[in-house]
Motif scaffolding. Sequence first.
Motif, mmCIF file in Angstrom:
data_model
loop_
_atom_site.group_PDB
_atom_site.id
_atom_site.type_symbol
_atom_site.label_atom_id
_atom_site.label_comp_id
_atom_site.label_asym_id
_atom_site.label_seq_id
_atom_site.Cartn_x
_atom_site.Cartn_y
_atom_site.Cartn_z
ATOM 1 N N UNK A 175 0.857 -1.191 0.000
ATOM 2 C CA UNK A 175 0.000 0.000 0.000
ATOM 3 C C UNK A 175 0.891 1.238 0.000
ATOM 4 N N UNK A 176 0.352 2.341 -0.483
ATOM 5 C CA UNK A 176 1.108 3.599 -0.487
ATOM 6 C C UNK A 176 1.199 4.203 0.904
ATOM 7 N N UNK A 177 0.106 4.102 1.665
ATOM 8 C CA UNK A 177 0.068 4.708 2.994
ATOM 9 C C UNK A 177 -0.760 3.831 3.917
ATOM 10 N N UNK A 228 9.734 8.345 3.742
ATOM 11 C CA UNK A 228 11.018 8.309 3.029
ATOM 12 C C UNK A 228 12.157 7.841 3.935
ATOM 13 N N UNK A 229 11.871 6.823 4.735
ATOM 14 C CA UNK A 229 12.911 6.224 5.558
ATOM 15 C C UNK A 229 13.205 6.934 6.848
ATOM 16 N N UNK A 230 12.538 8.059 7.136
ATOM 17 C CA UNK A 230 12.803 8.813 8.362
ATOM 18 C C UNK A 230 11.557 8.818 9.242
ATOM 19 N N UNK A 231 11.777 8.710 10.550
ATOM 20 C CA UNK A 231 10.677 8.697 11.510
ATOM 21 C C UNK A 231 10.492 10.090 12.100
ATOM 22 N N UNK A 255 -5.165 12.726 5.047
ATOM 23 C CA UNK A 255 -4.066 12.254 4.205
ATOM 24 C C UNK A 255 -4.561 11.965 2.792
ATOM 25 N N UNK A 256 -5.661 11.224 2.682
ATOM 26 C CA UNK A 256 -6.192 10.856 1.365
ATOM 27 C C UNK A 256 -6.594 12.083 0.560
ATOM 28 N N UNK A 257 -7.199 13.069 1.230
ATOM 29 C CA UNK A 257 -7.652 14.275 0.535
ATOM 30 C C UNK A 257 -6.493 15.037 -0.080
ATOM 31 N N UNK A 258 -5.413 15.216 0.687
ATOM 32 C CA UNK A 258 -4.262 15.965 0.183
ATOM 33 C C UNK A 258 -3.548 15.197 -0.926
ATOM 34 N N UNK A 259 -3.389 13.890 -0.757
ATOM 35 C CA UNK A 259 -2.727 13.094 -1.799
ATOM 36 C C UNK A 259 -3.521 13.131 -3.104
ATOM 37 N N UNK A 260 -4.846 13.091 -3.002
ATOM 38 C CA UNK A 260 -5.672 13.126 -4.212
ATOM 39 C C UNK A 260 -5.518 14.447 -4.955
ATOM 40 N N UNK A 265 3.456 14.231 0.973
ATOM 41 C CA UNK A 265 3.059 13.421 2.112
ATOM 42 C C UNK A 265 3.221 14.163 3.439
ATOM 43 N N UNK A 266 4.200 15.039 3.543
ATOM 44 C CA UNK A 266 4.348 15.805 4.781
ATOM 45 C C UNK A 266 3.116 16.681 5.022
#
Length: 325
Positions: A175-177, A228-231, A255-260, A265-266
């Motif tokens: 999954x992407x997220x 991207x590998x960072x927490x 999250x879904x709204x902004x990605x769409x 991702x930040x």
Amino acid sequence: MNAHVMVFAPAPQLTVTIDQTSDEPEIHLHPGGQGVWQARMITCLGTPVVLCASLGGEIGQVLEPLLASEGVELRVVHRDSSSGGYVHDRRDGRRDEIVDVPGHPLTRHELDDLYNLTLGEGLRASVSVLSGPGDPSLAPPDVYRRLAADLGGNGSRVVADLSGEHLRAVLDSGVSFLKVSHEELLRDGLANSDTEEELTRILYELHATGAESVVVSRADEPALALVNGEVYEVHMPRLQVADPRGAGDSMTAGVASVLAAGGDLHLAIRTGAAAGALNVTRHGLGTGRPESIAGLVERVHLAPVGAGRQDRMTPDDLAGRATTA
């Protein structure tokens, strides 16, 4: 592909809440369930939503017009068995459950129809949200595994908010997220404790086994995000709580709204955190004023933690974790 979100909500519920804010009691009737609450918040944020669901029985007949009034584009598979619902009493300030009827599991033919409907709509959307079925028995994990594989493999970014076997199923496909709560990780035996070190380990494990990016919500503590590998710790303003339920669903919706809309991702995680924070100040799940959420986004920040932690992980560490998730 259009800039809208498809939400897979296999088994919406009818929610009946008895409340009393004055001399007279009030009865509130709404559609509910994780996917419905997520779709409501995504719509609130101004992103078009296609909601794919199954409805049946007398409860389904009541749910359909209520769902249509939510402002979503509704796609329904009508089934012979009944949808579920619950009745809660909030008159004394607490949420007391009077009755909870989960509904009936979908039959094989109903699942086939719902799968085809969801796949078709998801392939037209830029983001597809896979929400949980409420009761795990209502829709089998393999449906989620196949949807994650078929949607993700054909260009749709898949966002999952799942736990238990349904979570394991989508990780098999990728999954992407992924959003999951620390309580769910503890309950399902995926985490041994709620310490930051343990949950950070789980973030990398979930990434290694199929989730590109992950957020673990932690109730009153800052959520942890792997990007991207960072927490990062997700810091947000503390607000007075009216109803603690629904913050995680609103976070996933943000999250879904902004990605769409093509956002990074930040920003997506900051918007999700703001939507979740505002939602707990209200009694309606998946609700909030968009301008208020926008104002809170500016007060959310991601603070890096555990710098270099991933560099200390060997390929053997990742391989071992992939076999235990």
